[in-house]
Design an enzyme around this catalytic site. Structure first.
Site, PDB file in Angstrom:
ATOM      1  N   ILE A 115      45.924  -4.434  41.105  1.00 36.27           N
ATOM      2  CA  ILE A 115      46.472  -5.305  40.106  1.00 36.27           C
ATOM      3  C   ILE A 115      47.670  -5.970  40.507  1.00 36.27           C
ATOM      4  O   ILE A 115      48.499  -5.272  41.118  1.00 36.27           O
ATOM      5  CB  ILE A 115      46.868  -4.400  38.543  1.00 36.27           C
ATOM      6  CG1 ILE A 115      47.469  -3.268  38.727  1.00 36.27           C
ATOM      7  CG2 ILE A 115      45.678  -4.337  37.788  1.00 36.27           C
ATOM      8  CD1 ILE A 115      47.890  -2.628  37.602  1.00 36.27           C
ATOM      9  N   SER A 164      40.552  -0.731  31.946  1.00 34.34           N
ATOM     10  CA  SER A 164      41.635  -0.107  31.034  1.00 34.34           C
ATOM     11  C   SER A 164      41.134  -0.065  29.656  1.00 34.34           C
ATOM     12  O   SER A 164      40.264  -0.992  29.102  1.00 34.34           O
ATOM     13  CB  SER A 164      42.936  -0.889  31.276  1.00 34.34           C
ATOM     14  OG  SER A 164      43.692  -0.451  30.425  1.00 34.34           O
ATOM     15  N   TYR A 177      47.379  -9.267  30.811  1.00 35.21           N
ATOM     16  CA  TYR A 177      46.606  -7.813  31.456  1.00 35.21           C
ATOM     17  C   TYR A 177      45.554  -7.589  30.732  1.00 35.21           C
ATOM     18  O   TYR A 177      44.387  -7.518  31.580  1.00 35.21           O
ATOM     19  CB  TYR A 177      47.406  -6.740  31.612  1.00 35.21           C
ATOM     20  CG  TYR A 177      47.063  -5.176  32.018  1.00 35.21           C
ATOM     21  CD1 TYR A 177      46.967  -5.174  33.294  1.00 35.21           C
ATOM     22  CD2 TYR A 177      46.866  -4.545  31.116  1.00 35.21           C
ATOM     23  CE1 TYR A 177      46.339  -3.903  33.749  1.00 35.21           C
ATOM     24  CE2 TYR A 177      46.293  -3.318  31.565  1.00 35.21           C
ATOM     25  CZ  TYR A 177      46.040  -3.174  32.989  1.00 35.21           C
ATOM     26  OH  TYR A 177      45.450  -1.722  33.427  1.00 35.21           O
ATOM     27  N   SER A 178      45.664  -7.654  29.459  1.00 39.60           N
ATOM     28  CA  SER A 178      44.438  -7.360  28.518  1.00 39.60           C
ATOM     29  C   SER A 178      43.145  -8.432  28.730  1.00 39.60           C
ATOM     30  O   SER A 178      42.116  -8.049  28.937  1.00 39.60           O
ATOM     31  CB  SER A 178      44.921  -7.217  27.244  1.00 39.60           C
ATOM     32  OG  SER A 178      43.694  -7.113  26.213  1.00 39.60           O
ATOM     33  N   THR A 214      51.034   7.001  36.998  1.00 40.17           N
ATOM     34  CA  THR A 214      51.450   6.258  38.252  1.00 40.17           C
ATOM     35  C   THR A 214      53.113   5.796  37.886  1.00 40.17           C
ATOM     36  O   THR A 214      53.260   5.676  36.806  1.00 40.17           O
ATOM     37  CB  THR A 214      50.506   5.027  38.670  1.00 40.17           C
ATOM     38  OG1 THR A 214      50.621   4.083  37.645  1.00 40.17           O
ATOM     39  CG2 THR A 214      49.139   5.310  38.987  1.00 40.17           C
TER      40      THR A 214
END
Ligand code: NDP
Length: 283
Positions: A115, A164, A177-178, A214
């Site tokens: 990403i 996700s 992002y979504s 992470t």
């Protein structure tokens, strides 16, 4: 009652899933793994190495990739190569697949995991950033998969796409992002139908992850959410198992699957409950 029944079904599925995963099936498997220099991708590299896979790793930072390669060799990787590439450049995906096919003689797994830099903040109007993130998180996945499909088909291989919870349920602070993760679900779930309709034996596994510990995720979300992060090595293993057993979808942690079902079944007040997990002050 609904929760109890779904819990029992999940338990049975987990038991069955455990039984069908054969780590030996990954010995000598040829894997191209993206986003392999850090986080979940790095952990996946170590698992594949322990299982004796032949691996090509990619990400942007060459020095970090070299370190991951060294560790993979100590863990038992049969063959391992790396290729630095920036997935914001439209020409890179095809180059990376060509490199992997040339080095390994074909591919059994394409694991799409990278990403671009993600801002965990309210929408501030940066349309250009959204366009860029779509390139890194979505269009490059489409291009990598397209370039790899012929070799995957020849080897009855697997396409594994890391997504996700925000690709199933919209959440705050993740607008762009979504959007990229919803796009992955739309594209790859549609592609899965088409491959089955054409009797092309390539499985497509979409992985729905919750918050994972992470460095980047913890840094992004610190002080902004009331959520506990799950361990990256476990998330990495869940993805690998899902790909190896050709599951259509992997949920990690497992209870996210029930959350997604309840989300659809119980539309009243769900948004307010979700927002209560986020720290923010209204103006
Ligand atoms: P990290 O930020 O830890 O790692 C991202 C990886 O992508 C790195 O290897 C990075 O390496 C690489 N990368 C970054 N930019 C580019 C680029 N432009 N081109 C090519 N590679 C790039 O991410 P995570 O491990 O946290 O996430 C992995 C996957 O899991 C993602 O798909 C993410 O959406 C998903 N996920 C993660 C969650 C979490 O809480 N961690 C939650 C839900 C899903 P380099 O900098 O060397 O290029």
């Amino acid at each position: 009652k609904v929760l109890c029944a779904t819990g029992i079904i999940a338990g049975l599925l987990a038991f069955f899933w455990k039984d069908t995963f054969n780590p030996e099936s990954l010995s000598g498997a040829r894997v191209l793994l993206t986003g392999a220099s850090a986080g979940i991708g790095e952990q996946m590299a170590y698992h594949y190495a322990k299982f004796g896979a032949e691996i090509v790793l990619t990400a942007r930072r060459e020095a970090v990739l070299q370190k991951v390669v060294e560790k993979c060799l100590t863990l038992g990787a049969k063959k391992i190569f790396y290729i630095p590439a920036d997935m914001s450049s439209p020409s890179e995906p095809e180059k990376v697949v060509q490199f992997a096919v040339q080095k390994l003689g074909g591919l059994d797994y394409l694991v799409l995991n990278h990403i671009g830099v993600t801002h965990f903040q309210m929408w501030a109007g940066d349309v250009e950033y959204t366009r860029w993130l779509m390139q890194v998180n979505f269009f490059s996945y489409v291009a990598l998969a397209t370039a790899a499909l012929p070799t995957l088909e020849k080897n009855r291989g697997s396409l594994v796409v890391v997504s996700s919870l925000t690709g199933k349920i919209p959440t705050p602070f993740t607008t762009s992002y979504s959007a990229t993760k919803f796009a992955l679900d739309g594209f790859f779930s549609s592609l899965r139908h088409e491959l089955i309709m054409q009797n092309r034996n390539v499985s497509v596994t979409l992985c729905i992850l919750g918050l994972i510990d992470t460095d980047t995720a913890l840094e992004n979300t610190r002080g902004k959410v009331h959520l506990t992060a799950s361990p990256a090595p476990e998330a990495a293993l869940a993805i690998i198992r899902g790909g190896a057993t050709r599951l259509q979808e992997v949920f990690y942690p497992w209870w996210l699957q029930h959350m997604c079902c309840l989300w659809v079944l119980l539309p009243n007040d769900r948004d307010q409950v979700l927002r209560s997990y986020y720290n923010y002050s209204s103006p």
